[in-house]
Design a protein around this motif. Structure first.
Motif, PDB file in Angstrom:
ATOM      1  N   LEU A 158       2.687  15.529   7.399  1.00  0.00           N
ATOM      2  CA  LEU A 158       2.221  15.807   6.034  1.00  0.00           C
ATOM      3  C   LEU A 158       3.178  16.755   5.323  1.00  0.00           C
ATOM      4  O   LEU A 158       3.412  16.618   4.114  1.00  0.00           O
ATOM      5  CB  LEU A 158       0.819  16.403   6.077  1.00  0.00           C
TER       6      LEU A 158
ATOM      7  N   ALA B 197       6.105  14.745   4.193  1.00  0.00           N
ATOM      8  CA  ALA B 197       5.714  13.959   3.016  1.00  0.00           C
ATOM      9  C   ALA B 197       5.676  14.837   1.767  1.00  0.00           C
ATOM     10  O   ALA B 197       6.049  14.399   0.674  1.00  0.00           O
ATOM     11  CB  ALA B 197       4.350  13.314   3.257  1.00  0.00           C
ATOM     12  N   ALA B 198       5.232  16.082   1.927  1.00  0.00           N
ATOM     13  CA  ALA B 198       5.199  16.996   0.782  1.00  0.00           C
ATOM     14  C   ALA B 198       6.611  17.326   0.314  1.00  0.00           C
ATOM     15  O   ALA B 198       6.886  17.347  -0.901  1.00  0.00           O
ATOM     16  CB  ALA B 198       4.455  18.272   1.161  1.00  0.00           C
TER      17      ALA B 198
ATOM     18  N   ASP C 181       3.401  11.997  -2.216  1.00  0.00           N
ATOM     19  CA  ASP C 181       1.957  12.020  -2.392  1.00  0.00           C
ATOM     20  C   ASP C 181       1.413  10.661  -2.823  1.00  0.00           C
ATOM     21  O   ASP C 181       0.208  10.408  -2.730  1.00  0.00           O
ATOM     22  CB  ASP C 181       1.558  13.088  -3.414  1.00  0.00           C
TER      23      ASP C 181
ATOM     24  N   SER D 237      -1.015   8.061  -0.747  1.00  0.00           N
ATOM     25  CA  SER D 237      -2.465   7.874  -0.803  1.00  0.00           C
ATOM     26  C   SER D 237      -2.836   6.502  -1.356  1.00  0.00           C
ATOM     27  O   SER D 237      -3.954   6.029  -1.158  1.00  0.00           O
ATOM     28  CB  SER D 237      -3.102   8.960  -1.673  1.00  0.00           C
TER      29      SER D 237
ATOM     30  N   PHE E 249      -5.044  12.560   4.691  1.00  0.00           N
ATOM     31  CA  PHE E 249      -4.620  12.784   3.312  1.00  0.00           C
ATOM     32  C   PHE E 249      -5.380  11.887   2.344  1.00  0.00           C
ATOM     33  O   PHE E 249      -5.868  12.348   1.309  1.00  0.00           O
ATOM     34  CB  PHE E 249      -3.119  12.545   3.176  1.00  0.00           C
TER      35      PHE E 249
ATOM     36  N   LEU F 123      -1.165  17.954  -0.292  1.00  0.00           N
ATOM     37  CA  LEU F 123      -0.337  17.634   0.870  1.00  0.00           C
ATOM     38  C   LEU F 123       0.109  18.910   1.576  1.00  0.00           C
ATOM     39  O   LEU F 123       0.028  19.026   2.807  1.00  0.00           O
ATOM     40  CB  LEU F 123       0.894  16.834   0.430  1.00  0.00           C
ATOM     41  N   ARG F 124       0.588  19.864   0.798  1.00  0.00           N
ATOM     42  CA  ARG F 124       1.057  21.127   1.396  1.00  0.00           C
ATOM     43  C   ARG F 124      -0.088  21.862   2.092  1.00  0.00           C
ATOM     44  O   ARG F 124       0.072  22.392   3.196  1.00  0.00           O
ATOM     45  CB  ARG F 124       1.671  22.025   0.317  1.00  0.00           C
TER      46      ARG F 124
END
Length: 555
Positions: free
Chosen positions: A99, A102-103, A108, A111, A249, A273-274
């Motif tokens: 995650l 991804a951030a 994002d 999703s 997420f 996400l963070r």
């Protein structure tokens, strides 16, 4: 984070949610095949990490039922000698790192990989499988399994314990009664009250003889430290960790976005996400398990009046207090009672209504929902999640494989243009009005010329011989290279039939790209600020130049 002026409301909301989180933390840890204290550890420091980096003031973070089932399946294949707790820490670390990556990459939009039907199908399937997996615990049976076939096959070789069935049945009945007969607050306090009463009854009376209990817990001091660094273990758990990260997420964002809309607040998917990444990394460093947002706890935070993420800080403080008070009594908690809280909690949100709605609205999506649910029950949660992603993408490609285009005419007495198949409109013989209803991208570009030429032939047969094709481009938000090539092919096909291609109401960003490569000048395509101007232009032989379209704010 500075203590806000709304701290009193946040403190009250934190106390209310902690009451619900205590039994759920214990139950979902057991569901994942982990010691109960792991659920408590996952409800402390991870909440602080999300509070520092997340964006939702009402996301009820912590262990969740769906993730617990996925964790249980992932840990079932651990090598001999590797404790489940060690595997859970590695899973949490991998989920957090994935995650976090991804951030950093601003992914994002991940999703969107799961459509709502796929997500609902997965959640409903997981709900049914979770409830089914707890039936043997309720009955004191030795049957185990993560799918219905495995569970039924295992149940054939074992009986049940009457005392366990009595405890479990009584617990389910009391929980259902509290939901139906009592006020909302009583229903929320019921699981904790039931656990306390069961621990007391089990500890001071002989009624729990022969009933499995949680057993003595180790010291509930946070086991801070790094997870196992065994390379083989990390590689083995990486695929399920990726699926858990996606599910965490997607489900968390769905919950927080829904509540943000209700509250008129702005949610930041990148911050979510963070926050989730940090929470899971911290869970891995503090003896926990992968965490995500819970719909039931989030709704409760919203209704209890949470105003800021300080609520999660207060939840963690109350959880710490609970750990100190419950360390000894938890040993006497009957497992059938804990299983009862899981069954009633997860089935409380189950409904068949979504299947009927999806089937009536779009059968393909209804079928996807049912297929994902069946895959959870009959195969595995990993396969179901993969099917949901692939199915969602496949349906998107199917819907966009052929661009939707309509032949349009003027509504009499107005400057509005509508589909000739739906409205009584006026059409001019010399110009074919077309409206393309989506962006032109690689998934639909190949069919553009065929669709447009078919509509031109229809116009020629019903209205008259045209000289121009005027395309209303207002719905087009983007044209990629494939779409640009398709427009060039359309231009050439129309030119071969002696027809001129023209555009109206092109959006600014699209027009900027076309101008950047000189496409409009090269193909001598006229532009019109409004479709009505383009239709009327033929009567006066007016064709605006590109310079006419350069006025700021026109397109």
């Amino acid at each position: 984070m500075r203590l806000p002026s709304t701290w009193r409301a946040d403190l009250l909301a934190g106390a209310v949610v902690a009451v619900l989180l205590i039994p759920q933390s214990l139950a979902y840890a057991m569901l994942a095949g982990l010691p109960p204290q792991v659920g408590l550890y996952a409800s402390l420091l991870p909440l602080l990490a999300y509070a520092a980096l997340g964006s939702s003031p009402v996301l009820g973070l912590g262990p969740v039922a769906v993730l617990a089932l996925m964790i249980a399946q992932a840990l079932a294949g651990l090598p001999a000698g590797v404790p489940a707790e060690a595997g859970a820490l590695v899973l949490a670390a991998e989920v957090g790192l994935l995650l976090g990556a991804a951030a950093l990459l601003r992914l994002d939009a991940l999703s969107s990989l799961l459509s709502v039907p796929a997500l609902r199908g997965f959640e409903n399937g997981a709900t049914l499988m979770i409830a089914a997996s707890q039936v043997p615990v309720l009955l004191g049976s030795a049957a185990v399994g993560f799918t219905l076939p495995d569970l039924l096959l295992s149940a054939r070789h074992g009986g049940f314990v009457i005392a366990s069935a009595a405890w479990g049945g009584a617990a389910v009945a009391l929980l259902l009664l509290s939901r139906r007969a009592g006020p909302r607050l009583l229903a929320r306090l019921a699981p904790l009250g039931l656990l306390v009463a069961a621990m007391a009854l089990s500890a001071f009376t002989p009624t729990a003889a022969g009933v499995a209990q949680v057993g003595a817990l180790p010291s509930l001091a946070l086991p801070l430290g790094l997870p196992s660094l065994d390379k083989a273990l990390w590689l083995q758990l990486l695929p399920p960790a990726a699926l858990i990260a996606l599910m965490a997420f997607v489900s968390s964002l769905a919950v927080s976005e829904s509540l943000a809309q209700r509250r008129g607040e702005k949610l930041l998917p990148a911050a979510e996400l963070r926050g989730l990444a940090a929470a899971n990394v911290v869970a891995a460093l503090s003896g926990g398990m992968p965490v995500a947002g819970s719909f039931s706890r989030s709704i409760l935070l919203h209704e209890a009046g949470s105003r800021s993420r300080w609520t999660l800080v207060f939840v963690a403080a109350f959880m710490l207090l609970a750990m100190l008070l419950l360390a000894v009594p938890l040993a006497h908690l009957p497992k059938p009672v804990l299983a009862a809280t899981i069954v009633v909690a997860v089935l409380g949100g189950f409904t068949l209504r979504h299947y009927g709605e999806a089937w009536r609205y779009a059968r393909a999506e209804g079928l996807l929902m049912m297929a994902v649910t069946a895959t959870v029950l009959l195969w595995s949660v990993g396969a179901a999640l993969a099917l949901g992603v692939v199915g969602s993408i496949a349906l998107l490609i199917q819907r966009t494989a052929r661009p939707h285009m309509a032949r349009i005419g003027r509504v009499p007495g107005t400057q509005h243009y509508r589909n000739v198949e739906r409205y009584a409109v006026e059409c001019q013989a010399e110009v074919v009005g077309l409206r393309i209803d989506e962006s032109l991208v690689f998934t639909n570009a190949r069919g553009l010329a065929d669709v447009a030429l078919a509509l031109v032939r229809e116009h020629r047969e019903k209205v008259g011989v045209p000289r121009r094709v005027l395309m209303l481009m207002a719905p087009v938000n983007h044209i990629d290279v494939s779409g640009l090539v398709a427009l060039q092919e359309l231009h050439a096909a129309l030119a071969a039939e002696g027809l001129r291609l023209e555009f109206s109401e092109v959006k600014g960003p699209v027009l900027d790209r076309l101008k950047a490569i000189g496409w409009l000048e090269r193909h001598d395509v006229s532009l019109y600020l409004s479709h009505h101007d383009g239709i009327q232009a033929g009567q006066h032989d007016l064709r605006p130049s590109l310079a006419d379209m350069d006025a700021p704010g026109q397109l």
